[in-house]
Design a protein around this motif. Structure first.
Motif, mmCIF file in Angstrom:
data_model
loop_
_atom_site.group_PDB
_atom_site.id
_atom_site.type_symbol
_atom_site.label_atom_id
_atom_site.label_comp_id
_atom_site.label_asym_id
_atom_site.label_seq_id
_atom_site.Cartn_x
_atom_site.Cartn_y
_atom_site.Cartn_z
ATOM 1 N N ASP A 40 46.147 4.711 21.253
ATOM 2 C CA ASP A 40 45.153 5.786 21.367
ATOM 3 C C ASP A 40 44.998 6.533 20.044
ATOM 4 O O ASP A 40 43.883 6.904 19.656
ATOM 5 N N ASP A 41 46.116 6.758 19.352
ATOM 6 C CA ASP A 41 46.060 7.418 18.041
ATOM 7 C C ASP A 41 45.239 6.586 17.066
ATOM 8 O O ASP A 41 44.429 7.121 16.297
ATOM 9 N N PHE A 42 45.441 5.282 17.095
ATOM 10 C CA PHE A 42 44.720 4.390 16.184
ATOM 11 C C PHE A 42 43.216 4.443 16.452
ATOM 12 O O PHE A 42 42.414 4.596 15.527
ATOM 13 N N HIS A 43 42.828 4.323 17.702
ATOM 14 C CA HIS A 43 41.400 4.297 18.017
ATOM 15 C C HIS A 43 40.737 5.655 17.783
ATOM 16 O O HIS A 43 39.573 5.707 17.366
ATOM 17 N N ARG A 44 41.471 6.734 18.003
ATOM 18 C CA ARG A 44 40.921 8.061 17.705
ATOM 19 C C ARG A 44 40.665 8.207 16.206
ATOM 20 O O ARG A 44 39.627 8.734 15.782
ATOM 21 N N MET A 45 41.595 7.722 15.399
ATOM 22 C CA MET A 45 41.400 7.748 13.950
ATOM 23 C C MET A 45 40.184 6.919 13.552
ATOM 24 O O MET A 45 39.365 7.339 12.719
ATOM 25 N N CYS A 46 40.056 5.745 14.166
ATOM 26 C CA CYS A 46 38.908 4.884 13.850
ATOM 27 C C CYS A 46 37.589 5.528 14.265
ATOM 28 O O CYS A 46 36.577 5.400 13.554
ATOM 29 N N ASP A 47 37.577 6.208 15.408
ATOM 30 C CA ASP A 47 36.353 6.891 15.854
ATOM 31 C C ASP A 47 35.887 7.892 14.802
ATOM 32 O O ASP A 47 34.692 7.960 14.465
ATOM 33 N N ARG A 48 36.805 8.659 14.286
ATOM 34 C CA ARG A 48 36.461 9.672 13.283
ATOM 35 C C ARG A 48 36.030 9.033 11.976
ATOM 36 O O ARG A 48 35.097 9.495 11.315
ATOM 37 N N LEU A 49 36.717 7.969 11.607
ATOM 38 C CA LEU A 49 36.392 7.307 10.353
ATOM 39 C C LEU A 49 35.009 6.659 10.418
ATOM 40 O O LEU A 49 34.259 6.685 9.435
ATOM 41 N N GLU A 50 34.667 6.095 11.556
ATOM 42 C CA GLU A 50 33.351 5.482 11.711
ATOM 43 C C GLU A 50 32.233 6.489 11.429
ATOM 44 O O GLU A 50 31.230 6.157 10.782
ATOM 45 N N LYS A 51 32.401 7.698 11.885
ATOM 46 C CA LYS A 51 31.384 8.733 11.654
ATOM 47 C C LYS A 51 31.277 9.061 10.166
ATOM 48 O O LYS A 51 30.177 9.275 9.650
ATOM 49 N N ARG A 52 32.418 9.082 9.475
ATOM 50 C CA ARG A 52 32.386 9.398 8.043
ATOM 51 C C ARG A 52 31.776 8.253 7.234
ATOM 52 O O ARG A 52 31.122 8.477 6.226
ATOM 53 N N VAL A 53 32.007 7.039 7.698
ATOM 54 C CA VAL A 53 31.412 5.889 7.018
ATOM 55 C C VAL A 53 29.914 5.851 7.256
ATOM 56 O O VAL A 53 29.114 5.660 6.322
ATOM 57 N N THR A 56 48.609 -6.590 -0.706
ATOM 58 C CA THR A 56 47.307 -7.148 -0.354
ATOM 59 C C THR A 56 46.767 -6.570 0.936
ATOM 60 O O THR A 56 47.518 -6.115 1.785
ATOM 61 N N PHE A 57 45.444 -6.593 1.091
ATOM 62 C CA PHE A 57 44.872 -6.148 2.354
ATOM 63 C C PHE A 57 44.761 -7.305 3.331
ATOM 64 O O PHE A 57 44.680 -8.466 2.956
ATOM 65 N N LEU A 58 44.754 -6.955 4.611
ATOM 66 C CA LEU A 58 44.664 -7.950 5.671
ATOM 67 C C LEU A 58 43.278 -8.568 5.688
ATOM 68 O O LEU A 58 42.286 -7.872 5.676
ATOM 69 N N LYS A 59 43.212 -9.887 5.685
ATOM 70 C CA LYS A 59 41.928 -10.585 5.701
ATOM 71 C C LYS A 59 41.745 -11.217 7.079
ATOM 72 O O LYS A 59 42.502 -12.083 7.467
ATOM 73 N N GLY A 60 40.736 -10.771 7.788
ATOM 74 C CA GLY A 60 40.523 -11.257 9.141
ATOM 75 C C GLY A 60 41.715 -10.895 9.992
ATOM 76 O O GLY A 60 42.241 -9.808 9.890
ATOM 77 N N ILE A 61 42.152 -11.827 10.820
ATOM 78 C CA ILE A 61 43.332 -11.558 11.625
ATOM 79 C C ILE A 61 44.572 -12.123 10.954
ATOM 80 O O ILE A 61 45.661 -12.030 11.483
ATOM 81 N N GLY A 62 44.406 -12.727 9.778
ATOM 82 C CA GLY A 62 45.537 -13.111 8.947
ATOM 83 C C GLY A 62 46.469 -14.090 9.615
ATOM 84 O O GLY A 62 46.114 -14.846 10.507
ATOM 85 N N ALA A 63 47.731 -14.066 9.140
ATOM 86 C CA ALA A 63 48.709 -15.047 9.599
ATOM 87 C C ALA A 63 49.053 -14.881 11.066
ATOM 88 O O ALA A 63 49.478 -15.836 11.716
ATOM 89 N N ASN A 102 38.422 -4.082 10.591
ATOM 90 C CA ASN A 102 37.549 -4.890 9.731
ATOM 91 C C ASN A 102 36.073 -4.601 9.996
ATOM 92 O O ASN A 102 35.238 -4.722 9.085
ATOM 93 N N SER A 103 35.733 -4.232 11.221
ATOM 94 C CA SER A 103 34.342 -3.882 11.519
ATOM 95 C C SER A 103 33.937 -2.607 10.807
ATOM 96 O O SER A 103 32.773 -2.432 10.421
ATOM 97 N N ILE A 104 34.900 -1.700 10.600
ATOM 98 C CA ILE A 104 34.611 -0.453 9.872
ATOM 99 C C ILE A 104 34.537 -0.701 8.383
ATOM 100 O O ILE A 104 33.636 -0.229 7.687
ATOM 101 N N VAL A 105 35.481 -1.469 7.879
ATOM 102 C CA VAL A 105 35.576 -1.723 6.450
ATOM 103 C C VAL A 105 34.460 -2.651 5.976
ATOM 104 O O VAL A 105 34.030 -2.590 4.810
ATOM 105 N N GLY A 106 34.012 -3.516 6.882
ATOM 106 C CA GLY A 106 32.949 -4.445 6.526
ATOM 107 C C GLY A 106 33.453 -5.799 6.112
ATOM 108 O O GLY A 106 32.755 -6.550 5.420
ATOM 109 N N LEU A 107 34.662 -6.143 6.541
ATOM 110 C CA LEU A 107 35.214 -7.465 6.214
ATOM 111 C C LEU A 107 34.702 -8.525 7.180
ATOM 112 O O LEU A 107 34.419 -8.222 8.329
#
Length: 390
Positions: free
Chosen positions: A223-236, A8-15, A385-390
């Motif tokens: 830092d690796d996580f946020h760099r990945m998110c930065d790139r993904l945001e542009k593609r989205v 399953t995918f994480l919903k909100g901040i989950g458990a 979740n802000s990128i995915v739109g959840l």
């Protein structure tokens, strides 16, 4: 049944958010010390155990779906009655179901559970599962795949044992695309704009995308996580990614609306049965190897019986029977020889399928991702979740 229906995918901040909220309300700390995890084991005089698993995750008899041949064989051999329940449909949902008992030092009513390794990490950190006695599990000690022996959250695999494993990689339609995909970066080619999907779940999606950035997922950083998110945001924002999906990517890929997608190896085996043009690739940068694992919750009353059942499934003959039915990455490499020697053509062919028994080239590209810690999860989930739109 698909892998994604279980992962399953994480919903909100989950458990993790639930635990944080409880701590803020004055509820006692959730962590359970090792000295308080065991109950009196009744296994010697009480020949039974309760086993909670996901739906359609064990072999069944073709003529009688109520029969489970590998489980029936264990009961006949040991005299132990197994109450098998298919009650786990979502990691966070199951966490919510049993966490009140574990947090309050009460029995869960279950001796054995199967959950995804990212959730196993949470249970281990909280001290909610018991260490297993490997002296009672010679098959596990001998046959557990070396690549699965040292996940970040359980270095010696003393608290968890993989039930089945799988790979998060890339699936694509070779005929419709007209070329090969070999790298994560191939997803961003111009001719795939609007024809690519990614997985919705943070825990399911992040590792492969980081690997595409050249990150060693065994020791990634914030830092690796946020760099990945930065790139993904542009593609989205550039509408390159069609959407984020759960297991519905299967329909998109099979129907041709999507040409390439982030996918699970087990799903692709099923898709290939209907369309041989569907391919699964472990990118040259690597892919994530994950597992769903067996664990014995605190205060389980039939711990020794549960340990015996786990070891039963690490007998190569039993593991081969299970692998032939579920078609995931088998955590028992020795099961490959069992299938290869079968007179049944389909079973023998399964031994050569790298999505069930990864070959050496594929194995070199597989890695188990460092898990997201409890301190990281709220921040990372909010960004994801802000990128995915959840």
């Amino acid at each position: 049944m698909t892998v994604a229906a279980r992962r399953t995918f994480l919903k909100g901040i989950g458990a993790a958010g639930v635990l944080g909220a409880l701590a803020g309300c004055g509820v006692p700390a959730a962590y359970v010390d090792a000295s308080d995890r065991a109950a009196k084991d009744l296994s010697g005089r009480d020949k039974r155990l309760t086993f909670a698993n996901w739906p359609l995750y064990i072999d069944t008899d073709d003529e009688d779906k109520t029969r489970r041949p590998t489980l029936d064989a264990f009961e006949e051999r040991t005299g132990i009655d197994v109450r098998y329940t298919e009650e786990i449909n979502d990691n966070d949902e199951f966490f919510g179901k049993i966490s009140p008992s574990l947090m309050n030092h009460q029995e869960t009513g279950r001796d054995l559970v199967v959950i995804s390794d990212w959730m196993c990490a949470r249970f281990v950190r909280l001290g909610w599962v018991q260490e297993m006695d490997r002296s009672r599990q010679p098959n596990v000690a001998e046959h557990l795949d070396p690549i699965l022996r040292t996940p970040h959250f359980d270095e010696g695999r003393m608290f968890s044992v993989p039930w089945q494993s799988g790979i998060t990689g890339i699936a694509y339609n070779k005929r419709r695309l007209g070329r090969e995909i070999r790298h994560v970066s191939d997803l961003w080619a111009d001719d795939l704009k609007g024809r690519v999907t990614l997985l919705s779940g943070l825990d399911e999606a992040f590792a492969l995308l980081m690997q595409g950035d050249g990150v060693d997922i065994r020791k990634w950083t914030g830092d690796d996580f946020h760099r990945m998110c930065d790139r993904l945001e542009k593609r989205v924002s550039g509408h390159h990614v069609r959407r984020f999906t759960g297991n519905d990517y299967i329909k998109d890929l099979a129907g041709g609306d999507v040409l390439a997608c982030q996918a699970y190896s087990g799903d692709v085996i099923q898709l290939q049965a209907d369309d041989p043009d569907i391919a699964f690739v472990v990118p040259e940068e690597g892919a994530e190897l994950w597992a769903e694992s067996l664990m014995i919750p605190n205060l389980a009353r039939h711990k020794r019986n549960a340990e015996r059942l786990i070891d039963h499934y690490y007998d190569p003959e039993v593991a081969a029977s299970l692998a032939a039915w579920v078609n995931y990455v088998c955590p028992v490499p020795a099961a490959r020889d069992v299938l290869a020697s079968s007179k049944d053509r389909d079973l023998a062919a399964l031994a050569e399928d790298p999505l069930v028994f990864p070959d050496d080239t594929m194995r070199e590209r597989l890695a188990i991702a460092r898990d997201i810690t409890s301190d990281e999860r709220t921040e990372f989930a909010r960004r994801w979740n802000s990128i995915v739109g959840l």
